[in-house]
Design an enzyme around this catalytic site. Structure first.
Site, PDB file in Angstrom:
ATOM      1  N   LYS C  76       0.868  -1.176   0.000  1.00 27.28           N
ATOM      2  CA  LYS C  76       0.000   0.000   0.000  1.00 27.28           C
ATOM      3  C   LYS C  76       0.907   1.229   0.000  1.00 27.28           C
ATOM      4  O   LYS C  76       1.936   1.249   0.691  1.00 27.28           O
ATOM      5  CB  LYS C  76      -0.881  -0.027   1.251  1.00 27.28           C
ATOM      6  CG  LYS C  76      -1.898   1.112   1.326  1.00 27.28           C
ATOM      7  CD  LYS C  76      -2.799   0.973   2.563  1.00 27.28           C
ATOM      8  CE  LYS C  76      -3.821   2.090   2.633  1.00 27.28           C
ATOM      9  NZ  LYS C  76      -4.704   1.959   3.814  1.00 27.28           N
ATOM     10  N   SER C 151      -9.644   2.200   2.938  1.00 28.99           N
ATOM     11  CA  SER C 151      -8.722   2.907   2.072  1.00 28.99           C
ATOM     12  C   SER C 151      -7.724   2.006   1.350  1.00 28.99           C
ATOM     13  O   SER C 151      -7.109   2.448   0.391  1.00 28.99           O
ATOM     14  CB  SER C 151      -7.947   3.925   2.899  1.00 28.99           C
ATOM     15  OG  SER C 151      -7.087   3.270   3.821  1.00 28.99           O
ATOM     16  N   SER C 175      -9.982  -0.117   7.101  1.00 29.02           N
ATOM     17  CA  SER C 175      -9.351   0.046   5.787  1.00 29.02           C
ATOM     18  C   SER C 175      -8.695  -1.197   5.205  1.00 29.02           C
ATOM     19  O   SER C 175      -8.323  -1.203   4.039  1.00 29.02           O
ATOM     20  CB  SER C 175      -8.313   1.178   5.833  1.00 29.02           C
ATOM     21  OG  SER C 175      -8.966   2.423   5.807  1.00 29.02           O
TER      22      SER C 175
END
Lengths: 482, 95, 482
Positions: C76, C151, C175
């Site tokens: 990420k 996210s 997330s």
């Protein structure tokens, strides 16, 4: 109207750790710009703080030194504001639960009077960087080497009533932190910085007046001037029908004035909240007791010892205990020469006088305690007289020899205590000054005391200062009485 | 609590955010509706509850006082917008 | 190859069925072919991936390979990766090349894993749909009209689309779990403090936690074993040994009691999601699990509490993005204020600004007690709810989100609607508990995840249940048609 000033100080002391409070970067002074600002100090994305154990230890020692309650659970908080020398946009500090609770500091005024000043609390926080205002194409340069240096902020109660008391308080704090070895106390390098909260009120009034905070006071000399200046400003303002506005003022040493910093003051809302990257600092009894056992002798204890064990006067004890360096120098000198009073006289007299003249700190003295002690030893055992001792001291200062003995030898300053030798000089002097001898002998006995001085001087001169003055006196009298 | 455009301007200033004036009303509306959501908290009595800053009951670990970071100025300043003589440059700071 | 799980890939590499270089090339080719539609990567590091793959093959040839050596993964873009742009999905960091790697990245590098690149995400991890990314929204591989969740939407979508076998994610309020649920993959948010936060760009420090995302629970177990562990650079990292998560996978589930929080199955839960969960509960019952109704009475307060605490911490954490030392700086700033305001105004997107403003407001003078302090008190109530429930049951089971993946653009104009999506995930972060999303079926062609929640440090238990469930179901094996 009689006015009374009310003063409280916030003293920021840089702690003498090797590394920063929350990072492993060096705290050494004077490095190339930003060469000691690591990723944590720069507040780069993703970095995290870890607390330096020495900073905690030093704060606790200070707390023990001011007889304060130590915070068993202290919390770090964030004080949020934007400023280029504050890389993260917040300062990590303590507010609700500081590491050091209420305590007390004793101060000694110039006239020897003593007072106690209460400490409200002391807390740990990180220092900011520096803005350099030299012109870089109209820009300001930011050096973050200092960012993250551990600070202990010591907040007093508003217990001081004059600038002189504030100076005495600052000196006590300075002595304490240097004794504890938690700071070098070097004000010129910013290791100790001071903000003063000053207000005035009619004498006898209970309620406090509106206060102003004076920032940026960085020497003992400036603090007195800055505070006095602010007291006068406030009194004048009120007497002219004005009103003191609560604000932050900056002391400008060059112009010797304080000026308003309204620009920085505007809309200050620091939005304190517990720092989520740091956890509560828990300290247990065992830890605190251990540090208590490691405490060095503090100024108060040292003074008491100087008076009680060494028989020094309170005044001398105060002066000698005023800084750790001075006290250590004195103690070492005393140990070597074996005479506390002589050691005190020399340290406070000849040595301090010369240091002041040259603008040096005692740590910078060219004459080491060992050398001075060796010199005093030779006075005590009558190897040299007082006059020669001053010559030896000067020679040591100038590095002309390694020990007092070397210099005494090289300069032939050894005191003459041989009766025959002194008598020979006296005879010579009397033979060269027959008129004075006659005058002496003709004088009334009570006038002779004064007249003997002339002969002493002549004999000392002829012996190049090496004759023992007591023996000269005694033998002269005998011969002159003839 | 409803926020108006002045409140938004004030908060945006505290947070140093330039907000286009044509957007302040939209922000005011959004923030007002978020605060309305948040205000559900006020229905609960929490007088006796200790605030919780941290999910675990852990305490701060201390680091030995050692210099572990070497000078990495060149690397760390590679992405800096304006640097001269090792200093970060900003518009003139007036105290 | 691309349909193999991490565990199968490890076996294939060990047996020499294929090399890491071949595997890496296969994934890079797939990314090149399909990611233009999905937009799950912000940066693809082809060259360094191939080099790392070759190094991994060499390591294997030298007999020094670990289980994960040579297996590709993606990070990420919130994890700092040395020498590679780390954008956090923001224009603010579009030009930021991290000078260091996150601890998680370093640990996986040391295993010899091969990073394919950096995955798309909501800007600064603030979002539940991946629509707030500066690099554009990510499409859900199951349905291009649907969001992938957020996210960590890029990580979840890339795994679902077989563009990578595994990825790292972070979870502040759901997330990892919510995008895992929306994309039909397996994702675990560990106990707060289990995985180091060093180098993971902070959104809300007391809630953020990194974790593994992959196709199966077994894969997550493998990854977590490598990611987890104490990190001296993170004060909130827990000093506690890391169990071998893989060895616990095979424990039988008989005797296990799982609680069903009634607040998680009430109004607001989409009926089709509820049906999928009921089927999952029956499967688990067949494996010997006993279910019990429990209550988490303060659940409705999780959203308000979270949407004060997270923005408050964020408002402070994001102050460092000021255009001074790194990141976006506006053109020709007029003065300091202008530099700050325009750099931040231009660098941050609308949702980030909203949250910074909410957080700033909640911490500001006069509002702190009503908002921040209150939210922290409620945080304790919520935590107590969970701890009370764990006195009765071993784990909890519930939905991850009220619905399946919603359509792009359907909620991003109404922040409150978006925030309500997080109702079942926020409390777990506030309490610091481990939670995971496990594929449990589909509703109208879109994946549904079930959430398993455990007591602190019971990741092994969660993985065990998920693995046993995956042994008797095939939801996690379904692949979207691209």
């Amino acid at each position: 109207m009689q006015w009374e000033a009310v003063i409280g100080l916030e003293v920021h002391v840089q702690l003498a750790t090797q590394s920063k409070i929350f990072s492993g970067a060096s705290t050494a002074f004077g490095a190339e710009p930003n060469s000691q600002a690591c990723a944590v100090d720069l507040g780069l994305p993703g970095v995290l703080p870890v607390l330096n154990e020495k900073a905690v230890e030093m704060a606790v020692k200070f707390g023990l030194g001011v007889k304060a309650e130590i915070g068993r659970r202290s919390i770090f908080e964030r004080k949020n504001y934007f400023y280029p020398d504050l890389p993260k946009g917040y300062q990590t500090t303590q507010m609700d639960a500081p590491i050091v609770g209420p305590g007390v500091v004793d101060i000694v005024l110039e006239d020897g009077a003593e007072r106690s000043i209460r400490i409200h609390h002391a807390h740990l926080e990180e220092d900011a960087g520096k803005s350099l205002h030299e012109d870089f194409q109209g820009m300001t340069g930011i050096d973050l080497n200092r960012a993250g240096t551990p600070l202990l902020e010591i907040v007093s109660e508003p217990d001081m009533r004059s600038a002189k008391e504030a100076v005495a308080y600052l000196k006590s704090i300075h002595a304490l932190v240097t004794y504890l070895g938690i700071s070098d106390g070097n004000m010129a390098e910013g290791s100790m910085r001071c903000d003063a909260n000053v207000s005035v009120r009619p004498k006898g009034q209970e309620t406090l007046g509106t206060r102003c905070e004076i920032k940026n006071i960085n020497s003992f000399r400036f603090i007195e001037r800055a505070i006095n200046h602010e007291i006068e400003r406030q009194i004048e303002l009120i007497e002219d029908g004005g009103r003191v506005v609560q604000e932050t003022r900056l002391y400008d040493a060059d112009l010797d004035e304080t000026r308003s910093m309204r620009s920085k003051e505007e809309a200050n809302d620091y939005r304190y909240f517990p720092c989520p990257d740091l956890l509560p600092v828990d300290l247990d009894d065992a830890y605190i007791d251990y540090l208590r056992s490691q405490m060095p002798e503090l100024p108060e204890e040292k003074k008491a010892r100087f008076v009680e064990e060494l028989g020094l006067s309170v005044y001398d004890a105060n002066v000698l205990a005023s800084s750790r360096a001075m006290a250590e120098y004195f103690d070492r000198t005393r140990e070597i020469c074996g005479d506390a009073k002589q050691a005190a006289n020399w340290v406070m007299g000849e040595l301090t006088g010369r240091l002041n003249k040259e603008g040096l700190e005692i740590q910078q003295s060219p004459v080491a305690a060992e050398q001075l002690g060796g010199l005093i030893k030779r006075i005590i055992d009558n190897t040299i007289n007082g006059k020669a001792a001053k010559q030896v001291f000067a020679a040591l200062w100038d590095g002309e020899g390694h020990t007092a003995d070397d210099i005494i030898e090289a300069k032939g300053l050894k005191q003459v205590t041989d009766t025959g030798a002194i008598e020979r000089v006296i005879d010579e002097v009397m033979a060269n000054n027959p008129a004075q001898v006659e005058q002496y002998r003709a004088a009334e006995p009570d006038k002779r005391g004064k007249m003997v001085g002339f002969f002493v001087g002549q004999v000392m001169k002829a012996s190049k200062g090496t004759a023992n003055p007591q023996m000269v006196n005694q033998l002269l009298k005998q011969k002159l009485e003839g | 609590m409803a926020l108006n455009q002045d409140d938004v301007a004030k908060v945006a200033h505290l947070a140093r955010l330039a907000i286009d004036s044509s957007n302040t009303q939209a922000y005011a509306d959004d923030l007002t509706s978020i605060l309305a959501l948040v205000d559900q908290m006020q229905t609960v009595d929490t007088q006796q509850v200790d605030p919780m800053s941290h999910p675990l009951d852990a305490t701060q670990r201390l680091r030995p006082d050692e210099v572990t970071e070497a000078d990495q100025r060149n690397l760390l300043q590679q992405g800096a917008p304006a640097v001269e003589q090792g200093l970060f440059l900003v518009p003139k700071v007036i105290e | 190859m691309i349909d193999l799980t991490l565990t199968q890939l490890a076996d294939g590499l060990a047996q020499g069925d294929f090399t890491s270089r071949e595997l890496t090339d296969a994934y890079l080719a797939r990314i090149a072919e399909h990611d233009a539609q999905i937009n799950s990567f912000i940066t693809v590091t082809e060259d360094s991936a191939r080099q790392a793959a070759e190094a991994a093959d060499a390591r294997r040839a030298a007999g020094q390979a670990s289980l994960l050596t040579g297996i590709p993964l993606a990070h990420k873009d919130i994890f700092c990766t040395q020498g590679v742009r780390t954008s956090c999905g923001s224009k603010m960091l579009d030009n930021f090349v991290a000078p260091y790697s996150a601890t998680v990245v370093e640990k996986l590098d040391q295993e010899g894993m091969v990073s394919l690149g950096k995955t798309n995400m909501d800007e600064f991890a603030m979002g539940s749909s991946n629509e707030s990314s500066f690099y554009g929204p990510v499409r859900n591989p199951w349905d291009a009209q649907a969001v992938p969740g957020g996210s960590s939407g890029g990580s979840a979508a890339a795994i679902a689309a077989r563009l990578t076998p595994a990825a790292t994610g972070t979870d502040t309020g759901g997330s990892i779990r919510q995008p895992a649920s929306f994309c039909g993959i397996t994702g675990l948010k560990p106990t707060y403090g289990r995985v180091s936060r060093w180098g993971m760009i902070a959104y809300a420090s007391s809630l953020d936690q990194g974790g593994p995302m992959a196709r199966t629970a077994e894969d997550c177990a493998l990854l977590l074993s490598a990611m987890a562990g104490f990190d001296p650079k993170d004060s909130t990292s827990i000093q506690r040994g890391v169990p071998d998560y893989r060895s616990a996978l095979d424990s039988p589930l008989s005797g296990l009691t799982i609680g069903l929080p009634k607040e998680y199955f009430g109004d607001g839960l989409d009926a089709s999601v509820a049906d999928v969960l009921q089927a999952a509960i029956r499967e688990l019952e067949a494996l010997g699990v006993t279910f019990k109704d429990v209550s988490l009475p303060n659940t409705r307060l999780a959203i308000p509490s979270y949407y004060v605490i997270a923005p408050a911490e964020a408002s402070s954490n994001l102050s460092r993005f000021d255009g001074v030392r790194f990141g976006h700086r506006c053109e020709n700033p007029q003065d300091l204020e202008d530099l700050y305001k325009r750099s931040r105004g231009e660098g941050f997107g609308a949702e980030v600004k909203r949250r910074i403003m909410i957080g700033t407001y909640a911490l500001s003078e006069g509002f702190y007690d009503a908002y921040y302090r209150k939210a922290q008190q409620i945080r304790r109530l919520l935590t107590q709810d969970f701890l009370a429930a764990f006195n009765e049951v071993d784990l909890l089971l519930g939905p991850v989100a009220p619905t399946t993946a919603f359509n792009l653009g359907s909620k991003n104009n109404d922040p409150v609607q978006m925030y309500l999506e997080d109702i079942y995930t926020l409390g777990i972060n506030l309490a610091g508990l481990p939670g995971m999303s496990v594929p449990a079926g589909f509703a109208a062609g879109r994946p549904v995840g079930m959430q398993l929640i455990g007591p602190h440090f019971e990741e092994a238990r969660l993985l065990n249940v998920a693995h046993q469930y995956q042994r008797v179901t095939d939801h996690h094996q379904q692949a979207p048609a691209l």
